[in-house]
Each structure stands twice: as structure tokens, then as C-alpha cells.
Design a protein around this motif. Structure first.
Motif, PDB file in Angstrom:
ATOM      1  N   ALA A   3       0.833  -1.202   0.000  1.00 44.39           N
ATOM      2  CA  ALA A   3       0.000   0.000   0.000  1.00 44.39           C
ATOM      3  C   ALA A   3       0.864   1.246   0.000  1.00 44.39           C
ATOM      4  O   ALA A   3       1.915   1.302   0.637  1.00 44.39           O
ATOM      5  N   ALA A   4       0.415   2.251  -0.730  1.00 44.93           N
ATOM      6  CA  ALA A   4       1.173   3.491  -0.795  1.00 44.93           C
ATOM      7  C   ALA A   4       0.308   4.610  -1.320  1.00 44.93           C
ATOM      8  O   ALA A   4      -0.667   4.385  -2.037  1.00 44.93           O
ATOM      9  N   SER A   5       0.692   5.829  -0.975  1.00 39.39           N
ATOM     10  CA  SER A   5       0.134   7.023  -1.580  1.00 39.39           C
ATOM     11  C   SER A   5       1.191   7.582  -2.520  1.00 39.39           C
ATOM     12  O   SER A   5       2.340   7.804  -2.119  1.00 39.39           O
ATOM     13  N   ILE A   6       0.829   7.780  -3.788  1.00 40.24           N
ATOM     14  CA  ILE A   6       1.765   8.275  -4.806  1.00 40.24           C
ATOM     15  C   ILE A   6       1.176   9.563  -5.340  1.00 40.24           C
ATOM     16  O   ILE A   6       0.165   9.547  -6.050  1.00 40.24           O
ATOM     17  N   HIS A   7       1.769  10.710  -4.992  1.00 38.64           N
ATOM     18  CA  HIS A   7       1.128  11.959  -5.353  1.00 38.64           C
ATOM     19  C   HIS A   7       2.150  13.076  -5.582  1.00 38.64           C
ATOM     20  O   HIS A   7       3.241  13.081  -5.021  1.00 38.64           O
ATOM     21  N   ALA A   8       1.754  14.005  -6.448  1.00 40.62           N
ATOM     22  CA  ALA A   8       2.517  15.230  -6.732  1.00 40.62           C
ATOM     23  C   ALA A   8       3.907  14.936  -7.299  1.00 40.62           C
ATOM     24  O   ALA A   8       4.838  15.708  -7.069  1.00 40.62           O
ATOM     25  N   ASN A   9       4.051  13.849  -8.035  1.00 45.90           N
ATOM     26  CA  ASN A   9       5.315  13.511  -8.674  1.00 45.90           C
ATOM     27  C   ASN A   9       5.263  13.810 -10.171  1.00 45.90           C
ATOM     28  O   ASN A   9       4.189  13.867 -10.779  1.00 45.90           O
ATOM     29  N   VAL A  10       6.444  13.958 -10.767  1.00 45.89           N
ATOM     30  CA  VAL A  10       6.604  13.857 -12.216  1.00 45.89           C
ATOM     31  C   VAL A  10       7.190  12.474 -12.476  1.00 45.89           C
ATOM     32  O   VAL A  10       8.301  12.167 -12.028  1.00 45.89           O
ATOM     33  N   ILE A  11       6.425  11.614 -13.168  1.00 47.21           N
ATOM     34  CA  ILE A  11       6.859  10.243 -13.448  1.00 47.21           C
ATOM     35  C   ILE A  11       6.854  10.094 -14.964  1.00 47.21           C
ATOM     36  O   ILE A  11       5.829   9.744 -15.571  1.00 47.21           O
ATOM     37  N   SER A  12       7.960  10.392 -15.585  1.00 48.82           N
ATOM     38  CA  SER A  12       8.040  10.470 -17.043  1.00 48.82           C
ATOM     39  C   SER A  12       9.398   9.970 -17.513  1.00 48.82           C
ATOM     40  O   SER A  12      10.370   9.920 -16.747  1.00 48.82           O
ATOM     41  N   GLY A  13       9.437   9.600 -18.805  1.00 52.21           N
ATOM     42  CA  GLY A  13      10.707   9.239 -19.419  1.00 52.21           C
ATOM     43  C   GLY A  13      11.221   7.860 -19.097  1.00 52.21           C
ATOM     44  O   GLY A  13      12.354   7.515 -19.468  1.00 52.21           O
TER      45      GLY A  13
ATOM     46  N   ILE B 192       2.309  12.329 -15.569  1.00 49.74           N
ATOM     47  CA  ILE B 192       2.816  11.046 -16.030  1.00 49.74           C
ATOM     48  C   ILE B 192       2.907  11.066 -17.554  1.00 49.74           C
ATOM     49  O   ILE B 192       1.889  11.104 -18.247  1.00 49.74           O
ATOM     50  N   GLY B 193       4.142  11.080 -18.052  1.00 53.38           N
ATOM     51  CA  GLY B 193       4.366  11.103 -19.493  1.00 53.38           C
ATOM     52  C   GLY B 193       4.601  12.482 -20.062  1.00 53.38           C
ATOM     53  O   GLY B 193       4.710  12.642 -21.284  1.00 53.38           O
ATOM     54  N   LEU B 194       4.702  13.494 -19.207  1.00 50.22           N
ATOM     55  CA  LEU B 194       4.890  14.866 -19.647  1.00 50.22           C
ATOM     56  C   LEU B 194       6.095  15.497 -18.947  1.00 50.22           C
ATOM     57  O   LEU B 194       6.559  15.002 -17.924  1.00 50.22           O
ATOM     58  N   ARG B 195       6.528  16.616 -19.491  1.00 48.16           N
ATOM     59  CA  ARG B 195       7.542  17.405 -18.818  1.00 48.16           C
ATOM     60  C   ARG B 195       6.989  17.980 -17.519  1.00 48.16           C
ATOM     61  O   ARG B 195       5.773  18.088 -17.325  1.00 48.16           O
ATOM     62  N   ALA B 196       7.902  18.389 -16.655  1.00 45.48           N
ATOM     63  CA  ALA B 196       7.465  18.965 -15.390  1.00 45.48           C
ATOM     64  C   ALA B 196       6.870  20.346 -15.560  1.00 45.48           C
ATOM     65  O   ALA B 196       5.958  20.743 -14.823  1.00 45.48           O
ATOM     66  N   ASP B 197       7.371  21.096 -16.570  1.00 50.23           N
ATOM     67  CA  ASP B 197       7.035  22.509 -16.666  1.00 50.23           C
ATOM     68  C   ASP B 197       5.924  22.818 -17.650  1.00 50.23           C
ATOM     69  O   ASP B 197       5.376  23.930 -17.635  1.00 50.23           O
ATOM     70  N   LYS B 198       5.585  21.902 -18.540  1.00 53.44           N
ATOM     71  CA  LYS B 198       4.561  22.188 -19.536  1.00 53.44           C
ATOM     72  C   LYS B 198       4.002  20.887 -20.095  1.00 53.44           C
ATOM     73  O   LYS B 198       4.601  19.814 -19.928  1.00 53.44           O
ATOM     74  N   ASP B 199       2.863  20.998 -20.778  1.00 49.72           N
ATOM     75  CA  ASP B 199       2.191  19.818 -21.317  1.00 49.72           C
ATOM     76  C   ASP B 199       2.817  19.408 -22.649  1.00 49.72           C
ATOM     77  O   ASP B 199       2.155  19.404 -23.697  1.00 49.72           O
TER      78      ASP B 199
ATOM     79  N   PHE C 285       0.790  11.113 -23.691  1.00 49.24           N
ATOM     80  CA  PHE C 285       1.945  10.820 -24.553  1.00 49.24           C
ATOM     81  C   PHE C 285       2.640   9.502 -24.240  1.00 49.24           C
ATOM     82  O   PHE C 285       3.707   9.222 -24.795  1.00 49.24           O
ATOM     83  N   ASN C 286       2.091   8.668 -23.351  1.00 53.28           N
ATOM     84  CA  ASN C 286       2.738   7.405 -23.021  1.00 53.28           C
ATOM     85  C   ASN C 286       2.590   6.416 -24.176  1.00 53.28           C
ATOM     86  O   ASN C 286       1.656   6.493 -24.980  1.00 53.28           O
ATOM     87  N   GLY C 287       3.518   5.448 -24.271  1.00 51.48           N
ATOM     88  CA  GLY C 287       3.590   4.578 -25.436  1.00 51.48           C
ATOM     89  C   GLY C 287       2.407   3.662 -25.597  1.00 51.48           C
ATOM     90  O   GLY C 287       2.051   3.303 -26.721  1.00 51.48           O
ATOM     91  N   GLU C 288       1.771   3.251 -24.513  1.00 53.68           N
ATOM     92  CA  GLU C 288       0.616   2.357 -24.597  1.00 53.68           C
ATOM     93  C   GLU C 288      -0.610   3.071 -24.024  1.00 53.68           C
ATOM     94  O   GLU C 288      -0.882   4.210 -24.401  1.00 53.68           O
ATOM     95  N   MET C 289      -1.322   2.465 -23.110  1.00 54.26           N
ATOM     96  CA  MET C 289      -2.544   3.072 -22.590  1.00 54.26           C
ATOM     97  C   MET C 289      -2.219   4.177 -21.579  1.00 54.26           C
ATOM     98  O   MET C 289      -1.151   4.199 -20.989  1.00 54.26           O
ATOM     99  N   GLY C 290      -3.211   5.056 -21.387  1.00 49.04           N
ATOM    100  CA  GLY C 290      -3.073   6.007 -20.283  1.00 49.04           C
ATOM    101  C   GLY C 290      -3.123   5.257 -18.960  1.00 49.04           C
ATOM    102  O   GLY C 290      -2.206   5.340 -18.152  1.00 49.04           O
ATOM    103  N   ILE C 291      -4.232   4.524 -18.751  1.00 50.66           N
ATOM    104  CA  ILE C 291      -4.383   3.660 -17.573  1.00 50.66           C
ATOM    105  C   ILE C 291      -4.762   2.282 -18.090  1.00 50.66           C
ATOM    106  O   ILE C 291      -5.783   2.124 -18.760  1.00 50.66           O
ATOM    107  N   ALA C 292      -3.959   1.292 -17.774  1.00 43.56           N
ATOM    108  CA  ALA C 292      -4.203  -0.087 -18.207  1.00 43.56           C
ATOM    109  C   ALA C 292      -4.565  -0.922 -16.988  1.00 43.56           C
ATOM    110  O   ALA C 292      -3.799  -0.972 -16.022  1.00 43.56           O
TER     111      ALA C 292
END
Length: 583
Positions: free
Chosen positions: A426-436, A456-463, A492-499
């Protein structure tokens, strides 16, 4: 003849014993009441025995207030017979006048059965009708503190009821001498071990509205001790007037100091390294429930505003019971990294393992304000919980937050891990940039996760694209009942947004922005745009969607379906793109 005479005498003595019942009368009511409100006077008759009290009569009277609703209309009630250890009651109701006064409840009880203790057959209670202000105090602040660091603490007062203004209000916060004061509002004064804040008038809160109040924000300094401990802060309030209810004039707060282990060098190993600090935290905090933290004070020069720790081999798993690793502590000693976190942890693409592994921890842990990149495993991996945490249905609100995972320290270029976050606990995952990252941004194999406010899948500073190679979020069937996916930006992720694999109970996915991923925005069952069988009921199918430009409304039609009461939320995702990947 003597035995027969003795028997006759015994029988005579037995029949001659008189019954008795010790009745006790208790009058219960609030000693203070508000003018214009209702007062209740309750009279309890307790039969302490030993026998039945027969034909019990209670008489109750109230003087000094008009319109009292006495029990049994006249105030005299025949309760009949009362068995031993029974305690019937009667009640008087009074709608009080607005003006202040004092009035008594008076009651008596009598019975046909003799009472061996008549002294407790009478009961009285005095009620004060008061329109005085009711001032209360509260406290709130950071529950866990870093040694020697400033922290914000709030305390405030309310004038609860719409009766009278309180004047010359003084609220005092008392704390251990080891706590310092950094800044105060203008109407507060610091003394050794306490702060006093004042307000000339505190208006009365009106009925049906939020109570009138005042709150003060203090910036205090935690003690410098690094071995943990708990501290008590207490707030009191008083005004010129007598307070209606003094019971809410005191509030307490307990804060806890982290036991800390400091990183002082960016070296991979040795004294002061991150590797050494994790090892020391594991050794000292494996069984203790007290919170422990790795903090940063790296003073070695760097050409960047952030500090970079390069490791050549995996760091130790984090096995402390309630661990935290917080890069923001570096900001006390060095300039900030304007684009992102102040500490970068990198495997340089060469380390065959995860960046940080939270293993066998309790429910409470924190990984925050770090840049984590270049690991052939996940940036952060959470294994199943162990110490003191057999079940974690409510993950810690700290969790994994305010990190850049899979990017450089500016959040604008990819520095991939294999996956961003991989979790088996169990975890809370929030307010992160998870990309690349090379594969999924979040790879969830556990239930009871909260995933919110991430990019998720974007730059930190812009879409703009900084995609993960697979799905933004992948939920395995092993997750069972998942949790919540809320307010994320996933694009912009390679497969689904949410799978979401088939066999996973539907997670709460709402208020997300999802677009331009390689597959569906949300794919339930990984079988394309089909309906799913959730809780035994098919999801609705959208047949058409028509936009009326004049009315600026969209009409959506579809096949109706019966849904369980607890699953009525329908979220519509829309886009101006005509392609399936843009919908």
C-alpha cells in the motif's frame, strides 16, 4: 411440646418482619443553560431494596421560570410499584427565556413501603441561565518535525454561540523551552516557553453560521536533538467575561521529532554517504515505531543548484519500520533547484536494481523531493508491508511525493529507469513527475493505493511529451481491489493512459486529464474498447455524442444498465481529436 412451641415462635417472627425499600432520588440536569434554548430536568428513582417499593409517587416542581412542562402535567407522578434495583425516571422540559436568571429543580419521592433512609428521598438542582460568551481554543500543526528546523504551528479561538461579544481575549500557547520562536503575528508576544496572542473583541457567532474566530500562525523552531522524542504544546484562552463553558478553554497537541541520519557527502560510500545513512537508519529503527528520517546537508561544491549522488551498486533496502527520506531538508543548507528537487540520485543507466526499495516497512513511510533516474529496475520499489503492518488499508498520506522519477533534475529530459514506481504494498503516490521511463510510469501489483496529482508522461514545466515507454499506469490483476486514481495528468505514453488487467476490481478513476497516449485512455481488461463486467453488471455503452453549438451542450446517448448503489459515478472524457487515441 417444646419443639412444637419453638416452631410456632419462628413462624411468628418470620411473618412479623416488615418490608422495606430504600428509595434514592436523583435530579440530573445541566448546571448552565443558554437563554432561549431548552432545559431538561430528569428525576431518577432508584430502589436499593431489599423489597418492592409499592405505590411510589414522585413530585417535581420548578420555580422562577414560566411555562415549564412538568411530568404528568401537574408534576406529581404515580410510578406504581418499583422492583429492587430498578430506576424509572420522569422529565421536565423548560423553554427558557432569553434573559439571565437562576432557577431550581426540586423533587421528592414517597412510597407505601417504609424507607429506612428518608434522607435521600429529596433532590435539588440549580440551573444558571447564562448569555456569556463561549470562547474555545484549538491547535493544529505539523505532527512530525525535523530537528532544528522551522515549522508552522497554528492556534486559534472561536466565540461559539450567538450570545455576546468576548472582550480582552488572551490566548496563550505553552511549549518546552527547547522550542524556539522564529516569527509571530503582530498581535502576539513571545516569552520563555510561551506565546501570548490577544484580540480586543471577539464577536459572537450567529446561529446557523460558522463561529466567529481568530487564528494565529506561528513559525517555531524544533529542538536540535537528533534522537527523536515527543513534545507537548498546550493552548489556553480566557476573556474579560466569565466563560459559558470553560471545558473548551484548553487544547493540547503532541508533536514528534524524527530520529535523523544525515547525508553530508555526495560520495557513493563511506561516512556521511546516503548508503551509510540508510544502513544506520535500518539498524536503529527496525523495530521502533518512532519515525526515522534520512536528511541531507551536503556541503561539497557542485556546478548545479542541485546535488547529485551517483551510485555504482544498489543501495540497501530500506527496512526501518517508519522510514522517511526527504530531499527537501537540503534546502536549509544550500540554494534551491528552481525547476525541481534539490537531490538527484542516479544509477547512470548502469545499476542493475531499483533506485530506492522500501522493503518490509510499516504502513507509514515517505520518499520525497528527490530526482531518481538511471536505474535498470524501478526508480522506487515498494514491497509488501511487514513490521507492525499486517494490513495497510489506509496508506500513509506521506508516501511517494514531490519527486522527479525518470527525468533529469529539471524535469525536461528523459533519464529513464526501467519503470517509474513499482509497488507490491500500500502506498500514496502523489505530486510527482513520473516520465521518461523505459516501461510503465506506475506498475501496481498491490491494492490500497492512492494515485493523485501526478504528471505522467509529460515534462514537469509544460504539457509537452516526455513519455513513458509503456502505459502511464498499469494495474495488475494481483492488485485485487485497487483504490483511487484521481486528478492526474496522463499523456503521450507509449501504450494506454491507464491499463487495468482483467480480474482487477474497478478502481476509482476520476478528475484525470488523459490524452494522446498510444492506446486507449483507460483500457479495462486490456482487450480494447469493450464493456467490462464489474460487480456482475455491464458498464454502459455510449452509442452517440452530439454537440449543439448554439446551446453549447453535448447530448450523450447509450445503453442503460443497472449499477450497484455504490458505483453510480460516470466520468466522461472528451477531446477535440477525432482519432481513437485522442478520445
Amino acid at each position: 411440646m417444646k419443639p412444637a412451641l419453638l416452631l410456632v415462635l419462628l413462624l411468628a417472627a418470620s411473618t412479623a418482619r416488615a418490608d422495606s425499600a430504600d428509595l434514592e432520588l436523583r435530579v440530573e440536569t445541566s448546571s448552565r443553560a443558554r437563554g432561549g434554548q431548552r432545559s431538561y430536568g430528569n428525576v431518577f428513582v432508584v430502589n436499593h431494596g431489599p423489597d418492592v417499593a409499592r405505590n411510589v409517587v414522585v413530585t417535581m416542581s420548578v420555580s422562577g421560570v414560566p411555562g415549564a412542562q412538568l411530568p404528568c402535567v401537574t408534576g406529581t407522578c404515580n410510578l406504581g410499584d418499583i422492583q429492587p434495583l430498578s430506576s424509572p425516571s420522569v422529565q421536565a422540559i423548560i423553554d427558557l427565556p432569553r434573559d439571565e436568571r437562576t432557577f431550581p429543580y426540586h423533587a421528592t419521592v414517597q412510597s407505601d413501603t417504609p424507607d429506612p433512609n428518608p434522607a435521600n428521598d429529596v433532590g435539588d438542582a440549580i440551573v444558571e441561565v447564562s448569555n456569556a460568551p463561549d470562547v474555545s481554543v484549538y491547535v493544529r500543526g505539523t505532527p512530525t518535525l525535523y530537528p532544528g528546523q522551522p515549522f508552522d504551528f497554528y492556534y486559534g479561538v472561536f466565540n461559539q454561540d450567538g450570545y455576546a461579544t468576548a472582550h480582552d481575549v488572551v490566548a496563550t500557547l505553552v511549549f518546552p523551552d527547547s522550542i524556539g520562536v522564529k516569527s509571530l503575528p503582530s498581535n502576539c508576544v513571545a516569552f520563555p516557553g510561551r506565546v501570548e496572542c490577544t484580540k480586543a473583541e471577539l464577536l459572537d457567532g450567529k446561529a446557523g453560521t460558522f463561529p466567529a474566530g481568530e487564528e494565529w500562525k506561528l513559525t517555531l523552531l524544533a529542538p536540535p536533538q537528533t534522537d527523536g522524542g515527543r513534545l507537548m504544546l498546550s493552548a489556553t484562552v480566557h476573556a474579560r467575561e466569565n466563560d459559558f463553558y470553560p471545558g473548551n478553554n484548553l487544547a493540547n497537541a503532541t508533536v514528534t521529532l524524527y530520529r535523523t541520519f544525515t547525508v553530508t557527502t555526495s560520495d557513493d560510500d563511506g561516512s556521511g554517504s546516503l548508503r551509510a545513512a540508510i544502513g544506520a537508519m535500518n539498524a536503529s529503527c527496525s523495530t521502533s515505531a518512532d519515525p526515522c528520517a534520512v536528511v541531507f546537508n551536503i556541503t561539497t561544491p557542485s556546478e548545479n543548484p542541485w546535488k547529485t549522488i551517483r551510485v555504482a551498486t544498489p543501495l540497501p533496502d530500506i527496512t526501518a519500520r517508519n522510514p522517511t527520506i526527504d530531499g527537501s531538508t537540503q534546502l536549509t543548507f544550500a540554494p534551491a533547484n528552481p525547476p525541481g528537487p534539490p537531490i538527484e540520485l542516479t544509477g547512470g543507466g548502469m545499476v542493475d536494481g531499483a533506485g530506492l526499495v522500501v522493503a518490509d516497512a510499516g504502513c507509514s513511510f515517505g520518499i520525497s523531493h528527490l530526482v531518481i533516474n538511471g536505474f535498470r529496475g524501478a526508480g522506487v520499489r515498494v514491497t509488501k508491508h511487514g513490521k507492525g503492518a499486517t494490513l495497510c488499508f489506509d496508506p500513509s498520506p506521506e508516501g511517494i511525493h514531490d519527486n522527479f522519477i525518470g527525468t533529469d533534475a529539471t524535469g525536461t529530459a528523459a533519464r529513464p529507469n526501467y519503470r517509474g514506481v513499482e509497488t507490491l504494498g500500500a502506498a500514496s503516490i502523489h505530486a510527482n513527475v513520473i516520465s521518461g521511463n523505459e516501461r510503465s510510469g506506475i506498475f501496481a501489483l498491490s491494492s490500497s493505493l492512492r494515485v493523485f496529482d501526478n504528471r505522467i508522461g509529460l515534462r514537469a514545466d509544460k504539457d509537452e511529451p516526455l513519455p513513458n515507454g509503456a502505459s502511464g499506469i498499469f494495474v495488475s490483476r494481483e492488485a485485487g481491489t485497487f483504490g483511487q486514481i484521481q486528478r492526474n495528468v496522463i499523456a503521450f505514453n507509449g501504450e494506454m493512459g491507464i491499463a487495468i488487467e482483467a480480474g482487477t476490481m474497478w478502481p476509482g478513476t476520476y478528475d484525470n486529464r488523459i490524452w494522446r497516449n498510444g492506446g486507449l485512455p483507460i483500457d479495462i481488461g486490456l482487450d480494447g474498447p469493450t464493456t467490462s463486467d464489474t460487480f456482475g453488471a455491464k458498464t454502459p455503452v455510449i452509442v452517440s455524442a452530439t454537440y449543439d453549438r448554439l446551446q453549447e451542450t453535448t447530448t450523450i446517448t447509450g445503453t442503460p444498465t443497472a449499477r450497484p448503489v455504490f458505483d453510480q459515478l460516470v466520468t466522461i472524457y472528451a477531446s477535440d481529436s477525432p482519432t481513437p487515441s485522442g478520445f
